[in-house]
Design a protein around this motif. Structure first.
Motif, PDB file in Angstrom:
ATOM      1  N   MET A  11      56.810  11.648  62.105  1.00 57.43           N
ATOM      2  CA  MET A  11      57.624  10.641  61.412  1.00 57.43           C
ATOM      3  C   MET A  11      57.012   9.264  61.586  1.00 57.43           C
ATOM      4  SD  MET A  11      61.015  10.346  63.866  1.00 57.43           S
ATOM      5  CE  MET A  11      61.214  12.085  64.094  1.00 57.43           C
ATOM      6  N   GLY A  12      57.439   8.358  60.732  1.00 55.12           N
ATOM      7  CA  GLY A  12      56.997   6.972  60.811  1.00 55.12           C
ATOM      8  C   GLY A  12      57.697   6.228  61.934  1.00 55.12           C
ATOM      9  N   VAL A  13      57.178   5.058  62.245  1.00 57.73           N
ATOM     10  CA  VAL A  13      57.731   4.237  63.320  1.00 57.73           C
ATOM     11  C   VAL A  13      59.197   3.906  63.060  1.00 57.73           C
ATOM     12  CG1 VAL A  13      57.604   1.956  64.430  1.00 57.73           C
ATOM     13  CG2 VAL A  13      55.520   3.261  64.040  1.00 57.73           C
ATOM     14  N   LYS A  14      59.522   3.522  61.839  1.00 58.52           N
ATOM     15  CA  LYS A  14      60.914   3.141  61.529  1.00 58.52           C
ATOM     16  C   LYS A  14      61.867   4.324  61.711  1.00 58.52           C
ATOM     17  CE  LYS A  14      60.118  -0.751  58.472  1.00 58.52           C
ATOM     18  NZ  LYS A  14      60.212  -1.275  57.117  1.00 58.52           N
ATOM     19  N   ALA A  15      61.465   5.492  61.245  1.00 60.44           N
ATOM     20  CA  ALA A  15      62.308   6.685  61.389  1.00 60.44           C
ATOM     21  C   ALA A  15      62.459   7.058  62.859  1.00 60.44           C
ATOM     22  CB  ALA A  15      61.729   7.850  60.604  1.00 60.44           C
ATOM     23  N   LEU A  16      61.374   6.956  63.620  1.00 61.99           N
ATOM     24  CA  LEU A  16      61.424   7.272  65.044  1.00 61.99           C
ATOM     25  C   LEU A  16      62.343   6.293  65.773  1.00 61.99           C
ATOM     26  CD1 LEU A  16      60.427   9.022  67.385  1.00 61.99           C
ATOM     27  CD2 LEU A  16      58.378   7.578  67.504  1.00 61.99           C
ATOM     28  N   ALA A  17      62.202   5.015  65.440  1.00 58.68           N
ATOM     29  CA  ALA A  17      63.060   3.996  66.051  1.00 58.68           C
ATOM     30  C   ALA A  17      64.523   4.252  65.730  1.00 58.68           C
ATOM     31  CB  ALA A  17      62.649   2.604  65.576  1.00 58.68           C
ATOM     32  N   ALA A  18      64.809   4.558  64.466  1.00 60.33           N
ATOM     33  CA  ALA A  18      66.190   4.810  64.055  1.00 60.33           C
ATOM     34  C   ALA A  18      66.751   6.041  64.762  1.00 60.33           C
ATOM     35  CB  ALA A  18      66.273   4.989  62.542  1.00 60.33           C
ATOM     36  N   SER A  19      65.946   7.097  64.883  1.00 60.43           N
ATOM     37  CA  SER A  19      66.452   8.314  65.520  1.00 60.43           C
ATOM     38  C   SER A  19      66.701   8.127  67.004  1.00 60.43           C
ATOM     39  CB  SER A  19      65.496   9.488  65.275  1.00 60.43           C
ATOM     40  OG  SER A  19      64.355   9.396  66.098  1.00 60.43           O
ATOM     41  N   MET A  20      66.011   7.151  67.608  1.00 60.02           N
ATOM     42  CA  MET A  20      66.188   6.895  69.036  1.00 60.02           C
ATOM     43  C   MET A  20      67.152   5.739  69.297  1.00 60.02           C
ATOM     44  SD  MET A  20      62.358   7.559  70.470  1.00 60.02           S
ATOM     45  CE  MET A  20      62.901   7.528  72.168  1.00 60.02           C
ATOM     46  N   GLY A  21      67.549   5.039  68.238  1.00 62.38           N
ATOM     47  CA  GLY A  21      68.477   3.923  68.401  1.00 62.38           C
ATOM     48  C   GLY A  21      67.839   2.707  69.045  1.00 62.38           C
ATOM     49  N   ILE A  22      66.536   2.507  68.795  1.00 63.84           N
ATOM     50  CA  ILE A  22      65.856   1.338  69.346  1.00 63.84           C
ATOM     51  C   ILE A  22      65.116   0.612  68.234  1.00 63.84           C
ATOM     52  CG2 ILE A  22      65.665   2.212  71.707  1.00 63.84           C
ATOM     53  CD1 ILE A  22      62.828   3.097  71.138  1.00 63.84           C
ATOM     54  N   ASP A  23      64.614  -0.558  68.537  1.00 64.90           N
ATOM     55  CA  ASP A  23      63.925  -1.410  67.584  1.00 64.90           C
ATOM     56  C   ASP A  23      62.521  -0.879  67.284  1.00 64.90           C
ATOM     57  OD1 ASP A  23      62.178  -4.212  67.314  1.00 64.90           O
ATOM     58  OD2 ASP A  23      64.150  -4.241  66.346  1.00 64.90           O
ATOM     59  N   SER A  24      62.055  -1.052  66.051  1.00 63.42           N
ATOM     60  CA  SER A  24      60.720  -0.602  65.640  1.00 63.42           C
ATOM     61  C   SER A  24      59.620  -1.232  66.488  1.00 63.42           C
ATOM     62  CB  SER A  24      60.459  -0.934  64.172  1.00 63.42           C
ATOM     63  OG  SER A  24      61.292  -0.173  63.342  1.00 63.42           O
ATOM     64  N   THR A  67      59.788  -2.067  69.553  1.00 65.26           N
ATOM     65  CA  THR A  67      59.792  -1.381  70.848  1.00 65.26           C
ATOM     66  C   THR A  67      59.038  -0.059  70.746  1.00 65.26           C
ATOM     67  OG1 THR A  67      61.908  -2.396  71.419  1.00 65.26           O
ATOM     68  CG2 THR A  67      61.277  -0.446  72.672  1.00 65.26           C
ATOM     69  N   VAL A  68      59.291   0.691  69.679  1.00 66.02           N
ATOM     70  CA  VAL A  68      58.586   1.960  69.468  1.00 66.02           C
ATOM     71  C   VAL A  68      57.091   1.695  69.338  1.00 66.02           C
ATOM     72  CG1 VAL A  68      58.193   3.866  67.857  1.00 66.02           C
ATOM     73  CG2 VAL A  68      60.517   3.247  68.507  1.00 66.02           C
TER      74      VAL A  68
END
Length: 168
Positions: free
Chosen positions: A60-73, A75-76
């Motif tokens: 997945m992309g950074v934005k999707a990963l960040a959203a799935s983890m509940g953190i800021d892009s 930070t990811v």
């Protein structure tokens, strides 16, 4: 009327609960619950959670990963950089949009993740060696529920993707 949800009878129990959660958080941070043997504490929490998420949910992309983890892009991006540098995560082109970058667990990353999971599994077995299977299931269910409530509370107070929101 106060928004305090405690009743007089709950006060002692809730005081004990909050104290035990504080002790758990301190001990978990001190030991990092990293596992046993040579692998103990060999992977930090952020790396473990990112690799675990990529393994469970796929590339997945950074934005999707960040959203799935509940953190800021951002930070990811910061947390994934050393994982890419060490070859645990690969950056590849999105299959449908070649301009977009997708993060993917590498074979080396999967191998390291399995090593760490195994070590942490052994630690959990050691810590709960005298528990019944039902006690382990109950504890796991309650802890999952507790973490869900914490996540929901954090989302309510900061909104999804807030930099102050912890990784789950």
């Amino acid at each position: 009327m106060s928004t305090d949800m405690t009743t007089l009878g709950d006060t002692g129990l809730l005081d004990t609960l909050q104290h035990q959660v504080a002790v758990f958080a301190r001990r978990a941070e001190q030991t990092r619950l990293g596992g046993v043997g040579q692998v103990r504490n060999s992977m930090d929490r952020a790396a473990y959670l990112l690799l675990n998420r990529l393994d469970r949910e796929g590339p997945m992309g950074v934005k999707a990963l960040a959203a799935s983890m509940g953190i800021d892009s951002s930070t990811v991006t910061r947390q994934v950089a050393p994982l890419v540098d060490t070859g645990l995560v690969k950056r590849t082109s999105h299959p449908e949009d070649g301009r977009a970058v997708v993060l993917q667990l590498s074979p080396r990353g999967l191998s390291r993740l399995e090593e760490v999971r195994s070590s942490r599994r052994r630690l959990m077995a050691e810590l709960t060696h005298d528990w019944t299977p039902e006690e382990r299931r109950d504890f796991c269910g309650l802890l999952t529920r507790f973490n869900g409530a914490l996540s929901a509370l954090q989302t309510t107070h900061t909104g999804p993707g807030s930099p102050s929101q912890p990784a789950s």
